[in-house]
Design a protein around this motif. Structure first.
Motif, short mmCIF file in Angstrom:
data_model
loop_
_atom_site.label_atom_id
_atom_site.label_comp_id
_atom_site.label_asym_id
_atom_site.label_seq_id
_atom_site.Cartn_x
_atom_site.Cartn_y
_atom_site.Cartn_z
N SER A 93 63.92 102.85 -64.33
CA SER A 93 62.91 103.91 -64.42
C SER A 93 62.94 104.60 -65.77
O SER A 93 63.10 105.82 -65.89
N GLY A 94 62.80 103.80 -66.82
CA GLY A 94 62.59 104.33 -68.16
C GLY A 94 61.16 104.06 -68.55
O GLY A 94 60.62 103.00 -68.24
N TYR A 95 60.54 105.00 -69.24
CA TYR A 95 59.10 104.90 -69.52
C TYR A 95 58.83 105.07 -71.02
O TYR A 95 58.66 106.18 -71.48
N PRO A 96 58.78 103.95 -71.78
CA PRO A 96 58.99 102.57 -71.34
C PRO A 96 60.47 102.23 -71.22
O PRO A 96 61.34 103.00 -71.66
N THR A 97 60.76 101.05 -70.66
CA THR A 97 62.13 100.59 -70.48
C THR A 97 62.51 99.65 -71.63
O THR A 97 61.81 98.67 -71.87
N PRO A 98 63.61 99.93 -72.33
CA PRO A 98 64.10 98.96 -73.32
C PRO A 98 64.50 97.66 -72.61
O PRO A 98 65.13 97.69 -71.55
N ILE A 99 64.16 96.55 -73.20
CA ILE A 99 64.43 95.26 -72.55
C ILE A 99 65.92 95.09 -72.27
O ILE A 99 66.30 94.54 -71.22
N ALA A 100 66.76 95.58 -73.15
CA ALA A 100 68.21 95.41 -72.96
C ALA A 100 68.74 96.19 -71.75
O ALA A 100 69.88 95.97 -71.33
N GLU A 101 67.93 97.08 -71.19
CA GLU A 101 68.37 97.87 -70.03
C GLU A 101 67.83 97.33 -68.70
O GLU A 101 68.04 97.94 -67.66
N VAL A 102 67.17 96.19 -68.72
CA VAL A 102 66.53 95.70 -67.50
C VAL A 102 67.53 95.06 -66.53
O VAL A 102 67.42 95.22 -65.32
N ASP A 103 68.51 94.32 -67.05
CA ASP A 103 69.56 93.71 -66.21
C ASP A 103 68.97 92.90 -65.05
O ASP A 103 69.23 93.16 -63.86
N LEU A 104 68.21 91.87 -65.39
CA LEU A 104 67.54 91.09 -64.36
C LEU A 104 68.49 90.33 -63.43
O LEU A 104 68.09 89.95 -62.33
N ARG A 105 69.73 90.14 -63.84
CA ARG A 105 70.68 89.46 -62.94
C ARG A 105 70.95 90.28 -61.68
O ARG A 105 71.56 89.80 -60.74
N THR A 106 70.47 91.52 -61.68
CA THR A 106 70.58 92.33 -60.46
C THR A 106 69.71 91.76 -59.34
O THR A 106 70.00 91.99 -58.16
N ILE A 107 68.66 91.03 -59.68
CA ILE A 107 67.72 90.55 -58.66
C ILE A 107 68.41 89.66 -57.63
O ILE A 107 68.34 89.94 -56.43
N PRO A 108 69.09 88.57 -58.03
CA PRO A 108 69.76 87.76 -57.00
C PRO A 108 70.88 88.52 -56.29
O PRO A 108 71.15 88.26 -55.12
N HIS A 109 71.50 89.47 -56.96
CA HIS A 109 72.55 90.25 -56.30
C HIS A 109 71.96 91.12 -55.20
O HIS A 109 72.52 91.20 -54.09
N LEU A 110 70.84 91.77 -55.46
CA LEU A 110 70.18 92.57 -54.42
C LEU A 110 69.78 91.70 -53.23
O LEU A 110 69.95 92.10 -52.07
#
Length: 351
Positions: free
Chosen positions: A185-202
């Motif tokens: 929830s950053g507006y906008p979000t820096p790409i380095a803060e997205v941490d997409l590997r959280t998706i399979p963990h969730l």
């Protein structure tokens, strides 16, 4: 587990569900809001989403500590003033939902208090979304879950424990989990803060499907999210960033959104399955792989050497792994340059 919104299945076995978040990008003009819906359809969205609140249902008119934003995109604004500008008037909702339905788009919203839930239920929305900031409002979460509609839960700023509490509340009230949206929830979000590997963990932690609510610039992050298993992508949508508006800076314009939507669907299609079978597009080229060929005319009885047999293209001869077994043997007959090597043309090795 698969979900469905307005008859459209959502899950790993289906193309990603793409939501255009309209938020405050109507800039207070219902004509622009209707144009956004039209443009979202043309850009390939599956659904449009509103936000249902008023300045007075989401906050109070106050200028004390915490009520005036001190940093970020909206620095200097009071919460009440910001939400007064950004809200979508409730009397617009029926017309906006009707326009979306006429185009074959699903339309639903994020309710921000119980009165908004009741209002949206009166419009028979097909789903509800709980925004990241409201995830900790468990009474609101339970009220939404009791509708029995699919719930989309955005997880921005939430700890794993807070997500678990909200998911448990939804399961308890509805008997099924929500669709979780990984979100920063950053507006906008820096790409380095997205941490997409959280998706399979969730997905593993909560045994449900997971998507992405994205506030980065550009389209790379949603595409990567789909490659990691995201079944839904939500992105803020505007007609033109230069027109301004509360969310314009991190919203996509129609052509950008179209590119993202198609690329996300292409990424999903490319995932396919783990498979090593020859693909139809490869069939014509399979005969061009390397194999063993006679590369010089050879009299019968000649001991074959590298000047006689080589690994080359095409693929009509023995596999190249057999080259050590071929070299040093006698030619069982006269061999002609360009012949594929087979076992019948090979004699014994000299004593």
């Amino acid at each position: 587990m698969d979900f469905a919104i307005a008859g459209r299945a959502i899950g790993p076995d289906h193309p990603p569900y793409v939501i255009a978040e309209l938020s405050g990008n109507h800039n207070g003009d219902i004509g622009r809001a209707l144009a956004l819906i039209d443009a979202a359809k043309e850009a390939g969205a599956d659904a449009v989403k509103l936000q249902t609140y008023t300045a007075d249902t989401i906050t109070i008119a106050h200028d004390g500590p915490g009520f005036r934003l001190e940093g970020g995109l909206w620095a200097g604004r009071t919460l009440h003033d910001l939400y007064q500008e950004a809200h979508t008037p409730w009397d617009w909702h029926p017309r906006l939902f009707e326009r979306a339905g006429s185009l074959g788009l699903a339309a639903f919203s994020s309710p921000f208090d119980p009165t908004a839930v009741d209002f949206l239920e009166g419009l028979d929305v097909p789903a509800h979304k709980i925004a990241s900031f409201e995830l900790v409002d468990l009474p609101l979460v339970r009220r939404v879950a009791r509708t029995g509609k699919p719930v989309i839960l955005s997880t921005g700023m939430a700890s794993l424990g807070e997500i678990a509490e909200a998911v448990d509340a939804i399961r308890a009230e509805s008997g099924r989990p929500p669709i979780l949206l990984h979100c920063t929830s950053g507006y906008p979000t820096p790409i380095a803060e997205v941490d997409l590997r959280t998706i399979p963990h969730l997905a593993s932690a909560f045994r449900t499907v997971v998507g992405l609510s994205d506030h980065t610039h550009g389209v790379a992050v949603p595409i990567a999210a789909v490659a990691l298993g995201a079944v839904l992508v939500e992105k803020h949508f505007t007609l033109k960033r230069a027109d301004g508006g509360p969310d314009a800076a991190f919203s996509l314009e129609p052509e950008e959104f179209r590119t993202m939507a198609q690329a996300c669907r292409d990424a999903w299609a490319a995932l396919g399955r783990a498979d090593y079978a020859l693909k139809p597009s490869e069939a014509a080229n399979a005969g061009l792989r390397r194999s063993l060929y006679v590369v010089a005319d050879v009299p019968a009885g000649t001991v074959l050497g590298p000047e006689h047999v080589r690994s080359i293209r095409p693929g009509g001869g023995l596999p190249p792994k057999h080259l050590p077994d071929v070299l040093g043997r006698r030619a069982a007959r006269a061999l002609t340059r360009g012949e594929p090597v087979d076992w019948a043309m090979l004699g014994e090795r000299p004593a």
